[in-house]
Write a protein that holds these residues in place. Structure first.
Motif: not given
Length: 220
Positions: A1-19
């Motif tokens: 099993x490959x386990x990732x160690x980082x505790x960071x999560x990047x989220x992109x949150x554009x909001x230019x249209x309804x979708x």
């Protein structure tokens, strides 16, 4: 099993249209779960979801889990105002050895399959979302959007709970099927509009959802 160690999560949150507004608003649930599980969210919002900002943030913060919200194509993930931010053949190496969830149309077909991500969950064709015209200013209360969005965000929610990507994918598929069964078996409870709009979206999106990479990958 490959386990990732980082505790960071990047989220992109554009909001230019309804979708993108809907996707970004619903993503707050993922962020809340991540924080409860000791994962620090890095948020890029609105007009800042451009290629330069995204590339710089990935290089500087080195997140091992990235949630992309936005539009896309077979080889591209887009950000604010449809600007391509990840392009296969140009900067896809930024995704290498990371867990990726792409809530974008089509990007699973070429980009997701070939970007070198440790694991990639996304869609290899169009993603369809229903919206109720009287609820577009309240995405979390939109009766037409709720079933579709609940299914779509289940996978990143499970990853934020430190489940494996295979577990996350399966939970999302199960939620799709649960809603499909609900509308199929209890059709008399719903309006013709709901049945004609929501059920085909659920069935299509379930079929187009893909998982590539190491099934056992997860946040440590």
């Amino acid at each position: 099993m490959f386990v990732l160690s980082s505790d960071f999560m990047l989220v992109t949150m554009p909001d230019h249209d309804l979708a993108t507004q809907y996707a970004s608003t619903w993503s707050q649930q993922i962020i809340d779960i991540a924080e409860k599980n000791g994962i620090k969210p890095i948020l890029i919002k609105g007009k800042n979801v451009n290629r330069l900002h995204v590339e710089t943030t990935i290089n500087d913060k080195n997140p091992n889990f990235i949630v992309f919200n936005g539009h896309g194509s077979e080889d591209t993930i887009a950000g604010h105002n449809f600007e391509p931010i990840i392009i296969f053949g140009e900067n896809h190496q930024l995704l290498k050895n990371r867990i990726i969830h792409a809530f974008t149309c089509g990007s699973g077909k070429i980009l997701g399959k070939n970007c070198g991500a440790k694991a990639f969950i996304g869609y290899d064709d169009w993603f369809f979302l229903c919206m109720y015209r009287h609820s577009t200013n309240r995405p979390l209360e939109d009766k037409l959007a709720i079933p579709v969005m609940e299914c779509a965000i289940e996978a990143p929610k499970q990853i934020a709970k430190r489940k494996t990507v295979k577990e996350a994918y399966n939970k999302s598929q199960e939620k799709y099927q649960k809603w499909i069964d609900e509308y199929t078996l209890s059709s008399s409870k719903y309006t013709t509009e709901e049945l004609q709009l929501i059920l085909p979206c659920l069935m299509w999106n379930k079929t187009c959802q893909v998982l590539y990479g190491d099934n056992d990958a997860k946040l440590n």
